[in-house]
Scaffold this motif. Structure first.
Motif, PDB file in Angstrom:
ATOM      1  N   ASN A 281      37.927 107.765  56.097  1.00 14.85           N
ATOM      2  CA  ASN A 281      37.409 106.802  57.077  1.00 14.85           C
ATOM      3  C   ASN A 281      35.940 107.097  57.377  1.00 14.85           C
ATOM      4  N   TYR A 282      35.073 106.098  57.132  1.00 17.14           N
ATOM      5  CA  TYR A 282      33.622 106.276  57.277  1.00 17.14           C
ATOM      6  C   TYR A 282      33.186 106.459  58.727  1.00 17.14           C
ATOM      7  N   PHE A 283      34.020 105.994  59.649  1.00 15.76           N
ATOM      8  CA  PHE A 283      33.609 106.031  61.058  1.00 15.76           C
ATOM      9  C   PHE A 283      34.489 106.973  61.870  1.00 15.76           C
TER      10      PHE A 283
ATOM     11  N   ASN B  91      34.699 109.962  46.792  1.00 13.95           N
ATOM     12  CA  ASN B  91      35.009 109.345  48.083  1.00 13.95           C
ATOM     13  C   ASN B  91      33.917 109.643  49.105  1.00 13.95           C
ATOM     14  N   LEU B  92      33.681 108.675  49.966  1.00 15.94           N
ATOM     15  CA  LEU B  92      32.802 108.839  51.125  1.00 15.94           C
ATOM     16  C   LEU B  92      33.642 108.580  52.366  1.00 15.94           C
ATOM     17  N   PRO B  93      33.255 109.015  53.530  1.00 21.84           N
ATOM     18  CA  PRO B  93      32.142 109.928  53.748  1.00 21.84           C
ATOM     19  C   PRO B  93      32.534 111.293  53.178  1.00 21.84           C
TER      20      PRO B  93
ATOM     21  N   TYR C 224      19.964 108.152  46.467  1.00 20.06           N
ATOM     22  CA  TYR C 224      20.365 106.954  47.228  1.00 20.06           C
ATOM     23  C   TYR C 224      19.405 106.745  48.398  1.00 20.06           C
ATOM     24  N   THR C 225      19.164 107.817  49.119  1.00 21.90           N
ATOM     25  CA  THR C 225      18.316 107.744  50.313  1.00 21.90           C
ATOM     26  C   THR C 225      16.889 107.339  49.958  1.00 21.90           C
ATOM     27  N   GLU C 226      16.373 107.911  48.884  1.00 20.71           N
ATOM     28  CA  GLU C 226      14.979 107.605  48.531  1.00 20.71           C
ATOM     29  C   GLU C 226      14.857 106.162  48.029  1.00 20.71           C
ATOM     30  N   LYS C 227      15.920 105.689  47.362  1.00 23.28           N
ATOM     31  CA  LYS C 227      15.957 104.294  46.943  1.00 23.28           C
ATOM     32  C   LYS C 227      16.018 103.381  48.182  1.00 23.28           C
ATOM     33  N   GLN C 228      16.874 103.766  49.088  1.00 24.57           N
ATOM     34  CA  GLN C 228      17.102 102.945  50.292  1.00 24.57           C
ATOM     35  C   GLN C 228      15.847 102.831  51.151  1.00 24.57           C
ATOM     36  N   TRP C 229      15.164 103.968  51.328  1.00 22.81           N
ATOM     37  CA  TRP C 229      14.056 103.996  52.290  1.00 22.81           C
ATOM     38  C   TRP C 229      12.676 103.961  51.649  1.00 22.81           C
TER      39      TRP C 229
ATOM     40  N   THR D 107      39.617  99.479  57.424  1.00 22.59           N
ATOM     41  CA  THR D 107      38.998 100.797  57.617  1.00 22.59           C
ATOM     42  C   THR D 107      37.968 100.981  56.515  1.00 22.59           C
ATOM     43  N   ASN D 108      36.735 101.236  56.909  1.00 24.13           N
ATOM     44  CA  ASN D 108      35.711 101.373  55.874  1.00 24.13           C
ATOM     45  C   ASN D 108      35.837 102.714  55.166  1.00 24.13           C
ATOM     46  N   SER D 109      36.034 102.673  53.840  1.00 26.61           N
ATOM     47  CA  SER D 109      36.020 103.913  53.049  1.00 26.61           C
ATOM     48  C   SER D 109      35.310 103.637  51.737  1.00 26.61           C
ATOM     49  N   PRO D 110      33.971 103.700  51.780  1.00 31.28           N
ATOM     50  CA  PRO D 110      33.195 103.392  50.584  1.00 31.28           C
ATOM     51  C   PRO D 110      33.429 104.414  49.478  1.00 31.28           C
ATOM     52  N   ILE D 111      33.130 103.976  48.263  1.00 36.72           N
ATOM     53  CA  ILE D 111      33.198 104.833  47.071  1.00 36.72           C
ATOM     54  C   ILE D 111      31.760 105.043  46.609  1.00 36.72           C
TER      55      ILE D 111
ATOM     56  N   GLY E  38      24.182  91.536  54.413  1.00 30.79           N
ATOM     57  CA  GLY E  38      24.672  92.916  54.338  1.00 30.79           C
ATOM     58  C   GLY E  38      26.004  93.083  55.044  1.00 30.79           C
ATOM     59  N   ALA E  39      26.722  94.119  54.600  1.00 28.58           N
ATOM     60  CA  ALA E  39      28.072  94.375  55.101  1.00 28.58           C
ATOM     61  C   ALA E  39      28.034  94.722  56.580  1.00 28.58           C
ATOM     62  N   HIS E  40      28.899  94.096  57.356  1.00 27.87           N
ATOM     63  CA  HIS E  40      29.011  94.410  58.780  1.00 27.87           C
ATOM     64  C   HIS E  40      30.454  94.781  59.084  1.00 27.87           C
TER      65      HIS E  40
ATOM     66  N   TYR F 136      14.855  94.365  57.857  1.00 27.75           N
ATOM     67  CA  TYR F 136      16.246  94.722  58.121  1.00 27.75           C
ATOM     68  C   TYR F 136      16.396  96.019  58.904  1.00 27.75           C
ATOM     69  N   TYR F 137      15.648  97.036  58.483  1.00 26.12           N
ATOM     70  CA  TYR F 137      15.788  98.333  59.150  1.00 26.12           C
ATOM     71  C   TYR F 137      14.438  98.759  59.720  1.00 26.12           C
ATOM     72  N   PRO F 138      14.392  99.250  60.953  1.00 29.48           N
ATOM     73  CA  PRO F 138      13.164  99.916  61.408  1.00 29.48           C
ATOM     74  C   PRO F 138      13.051 101.254  60.682  1.00 29.48           C
TER      75      PRO F 138
ATOM     76  N   LYS G 141      23.696 114.791  44.239  1.00 31.12           N
ATOM     77  CA  LYS G 141      24.439 113.698  43.584  1.00 31.12           C
ATOM     78  C   LYS G 141      24.648 112.477  44.475  1.00 31.12           C
ATOM     79  N   LEU G 142      24.825 112.698  45.756  1.00 29.76           N
ATOM     80  CA  LEU G 142      25.256 111.574  46.601  1.00 29.76           C
ATOM     81  C   LEU G 142      24.250 111.179  47.681  1.00 29.76           C
ATOM     82  N   ILE G 143      23.225 111.996  47.895  1.00 26.10           N
ATOM     83  CA  ILE G 143      22.331 111.677  49.020  1.00 26.10           C
ATOM     84  C   ILE G 143      20.880 111.416  48.596  1.00 26.10           C
TER      85      ILE G 143
HETATM   86  N1  GDU Z   1      23.592 107.845  52.592  1.00 27.15           N
HETATM   87  C1  GDU Z   1      23.551 108.544  51.404  1.00 27.15           C
HETATM   88  N2  GDU Z   1      24.474 108.271  50.452  1.00 27.15           N
HETATM   89  C2  GDU Z   1      25.423 107.329  50.624  1.00 27.15           C
HETATM   90  C3  GDU Z   1      25.486 106.623  51.834  1.00 27.15           C
HETATM   91  C4  GDU Z   1      24.540 106.890  52.800  1.00 27.15           C
HETATM   92  O1  GDU Z   1      22.686 109.370  51.213  1.00 27.15           O
HETATM   93  O2  GDU Z   1      26.227 107.124  49.696  1.00 27.15           O
HETATM   94  C5  GDU Z   1      22.559 108.139  53.596  1.00 27.15           C
HETATM   95  C6  GDU Z   1      21.328 107.260  53.407  1.00 27.15           C
HETATM   96  O3  GDU Z   1      20.183 107.997  53.747  1.00 27.15           O
HETATM   97  C7  GDU Z   1      21.552 106.173  54.417  1.00 27.15           C
HETATM   98  C8  GDU Z   1      22.192 106.959  55.548  1.00 27.15           C
HETATM   99  O4  GDU Z   1      23.026 107.899  54.892  1.00 27.15           O
HETATM  100  O5  GDU Z   1      20.345 105.560  54.794  1.00 27.15           O
HETATM  101  C9  GDU Z   1      22.988 106.159  56.526  1.00 27.15           C
HETATM  102  O6  GDU Z   1      23.996 105.454  55.828  1.00 27.15           O
HETATM  103  P1  GDU Z   1      24.756 104.219  56.425  1.00 27.15           P
HETATM  104  O7  GDU Z   1      25.861 103.863  55.490  1.00 27.15           O
HETATM  105  O8  GDU Z   1      25.081 104.471  57.845  1.00 27.15           O
HETATM  106  O9  GDU Z   1      23.592 103.135  56.337  1.00 27.15           O
HETATM  107  P2  GDU Z   1      23.597 101.555  56.530  1.00 27.15           P
HETATM  108  O10 GDU Z   1      22.980 101.186  57.815  1.00 27.15           O
HETATM  109  O11 GDU Z   1      23.021 100.954  55.311  1.00 27.15           O
HETATM  110  O12 GDU Z   1      25.131 101.255  56.616  1.00 27.15           O
HETATM  111  C10 GDU Z   1      25.625  99.981  56.812  1.00 27.15           C
HETATM  112  C11 GDU Z   1      26.219  99.932  58.193  1.00 27.15           C
HETATM  113  C12 GDU Z   1      27.377 100.929  58.283  1.00 27.15           C
HETATM  114  C13 GDU Z   1      28.391 100.618  57.170  1.00 27.15           C
HETATM  115  C14 GDU Z   1      27.714 100.657  55.829  1.00 27.15           C
HETATM  116  C15 GDU Z   1      28.623 100.170  54.724  1.00 27.15           C
HETATM  117  O13 GDU Z   1      25.219 100.230  59.161  1.00 27.15           O
HETATM  118  O14 GDU Z   1      27.957 100.786  59.569  1.00 27.15           O
HETATM  119  O15 GDU Z   1      28.928  99.334  57.381  1.00 27.15           O
HETATM  120  O16 GDU Z   1      26.617  99.746  55.819  1.00 27.15           O
HETATM  121  O17 GDU Z   1      29.320 101.212  54.156  1.00 27.15           O
END
Ligand code: GDU
Length: 371
Positions: free
Chosen positions: A180-182, A92-94, A151-156, A79-83, A54-56, A313-315, A146-148
């Motif tokens: 900038n994501y951070f 654009n995110l965040p 994605y979140t339900e898939k992720q968790w 600089t992290n700027s995901p799409i 995974g991306a760090h 990977y994630y708690p 559209k963006l949360i």
């Molecule tokens: N989320 C969304 N939509 C998105 C992105 C995030 O709903 O498009 C919500 C999800 O619930 C997600 C939560 O926000 O679980 C937190 O998102 P993070 O991107 O912080 O989650 P990750 O831990 O997967 O992120 C990891 C690293 C970040 C960064 C990111 C890559 O922890 O520091 O590197 O990958 O963009």
């Protein structure tokens, strides 16, 4: 006799090992995998540093931590700027003025705030109790849908209204045109990858490293040959799951080298925020280092339910699991010989800078003095 046995060669274990070794302690590190580095491990494929687990992206607001990590590698200005890709629509995110403009055509912060305030009103002023309500309170229902949500339900693998709100508060919401994501002052990727950082830490002459070794196969033996143990594996496994298993979220990584594809997606991180796409994101590793190689390497991340034997990977820090963790933590606190650290040992959704901070704090408590 080792002064310290470190179980796990990830960032927490490596920082502690290095600092203890510098203070003339005899340290042994054992690692279950065939390589060191835990989940920050990177390796070169076609000349590109691939983030295998995974991306760090390193970021911190703490100058001391930034200086610390810069001893072991030179960091670039990434600089992290995901799409986000929602059914082919690109955002654009965040969540920031670019996102608001793409979604609603608004151009000023005032109109964006007004739009979000209107959508937030469905909460009727109640304070948010879960991730869904927290997300709507922050950015309104359109962005939530559209963006949360998907994605979140898939992720968790859990409905968004059953997840803790802190997970979404990891992401900034900005009323400026800033992708900038951070929020942190310092950010970058180590040129040449992360593995070198761990290698440098563990190459100290007072440290012995054994890979391909499972602590649980010879737990008693390790207890006998070490004064203290720093354990960075799963805390519930250490105690033989005696109160039941904590939940984790796992991932499957599908990595592909694409020959003669110079640029596959134009960005390091593209999130697929719809529920129909089975993966959450595609990482194109070369963009972390502004690579110009003629090939590219991409990784698709598929979230997965965790079962014993899978990589955790994630708690999953919902209230049931946190409650269970507290019971294990109580047991852990009674162990004089063993200290629990890292994402798995402390069942905490740590980022890298927090892991370093926690490890250095432990060094201070255990060994005192200046570095
Ligand atoms: N989320 C969304 N939509 C998105 C992105 C995030 O709903 O498009 C919500 C999800 O619930 C997600 C939560 O926000 O679980 C937190 O998102 P993070 O991107 O912080 O989650 P990750 O831990 O997967 O992120 C990891 C690293 C970040 C960064 C990111 C890559 O922890 O520091 O590197 O990958 O963009």
């Amino acid at each position: 006799m080792n002064d310290y046995l470190i179980v796990g060669s990830g960032l927490f274990g490596a920082v502690f090992a290095y600092e203890a070794a510098k203070k003339h302690k005899k340290v042994k590190v054992i690692e279950k995998r065939k390589h060191i580095g835990g989940n920050i491990y990177t390796e070169s494929i076609a000349g590109i540093q691939v983030h295998r687990y995974g991306a760090h992206i390193f970021h911190t607001d703490n100058q001391e931590i930034w200086d610390y990590v810069n001893q072991f590698a030179e960091f670039n200005r990434y600089t992290n700027s995901p799409i986000a890709n929602f059914h082919g629509e690109i955002y654009n995110l965040p969540f920031n003025m670019n996102t608001f403009n793409q979604l609603w055509g608004v151009v000023t912060p005032q109109t964006a705030r007004k739009k979000i305030a209107e959508q937030r009103s469905i909460l009727k002023g109640k304070s948010p109790k879960n991730l869904e309500e927290q997300a709507i309170a922050l950015v309104g229902t359109d962005i939530y849908l559209k963006l949360i949500k998907e994605y979140t339900e898939k992720q968790w693998g859990i409905p968004a209204n059953e997840l803790p709100s802190f997970i979404i508060r990891r992401l900034p919401v900005r009323y400026t045109y800033d992708n900038n994501y951070f929020k942190d002052r310092y950010q970058g990727i180590p040129i040449g990858g992360y593995t070198q950082i761990i290698e440098k830490m563990l190459s100290h002459e007072n440290i012995q490293v054994d890979t391909n070794v499972d602590f649980f196969e010879k737990k008693e033996h390790y207890h006998e040959e070490s004064k203290k143990i720093i354990y960075t594996g799963m805390i519930d496994q250490y105690f033989d799951y005696q109160y039941g298993a904590l939940e984790y979220r796992s991932l499957i990584f599908e990595t592909e080298q694409m020959k003669n594809v110079e640029n596959y997606q134009g960005n390091a991180v593209v999130n697929y925020t719809d529920k129909e796409t089975p993966f959450t994101r595609i990482i194109e590793h070369k963009h972390f280092e502004f690579g110009t190689q003629k090939d590219t390497v991409i990784t698709k991340e598929y979230p997965k339910a965790w079962k014993r034997g899978d990589e955790p990977y994630y708690p999953v820090n919902n209230s049931e699991n946190n409650h269970l963790y507290k019971k294990y933590k109580k047991l852990a606190d009674q162990q004089e010989q063993v200290i629990f650290g890292g994402r798995l040992g402390q069942y905490t959704y740590y980022d890298m800078h927090q892991v370093i901070h926690a490890a250095l704090k432990l060094v201070q408590e255990e060994l005192g003095g200046r570095r």
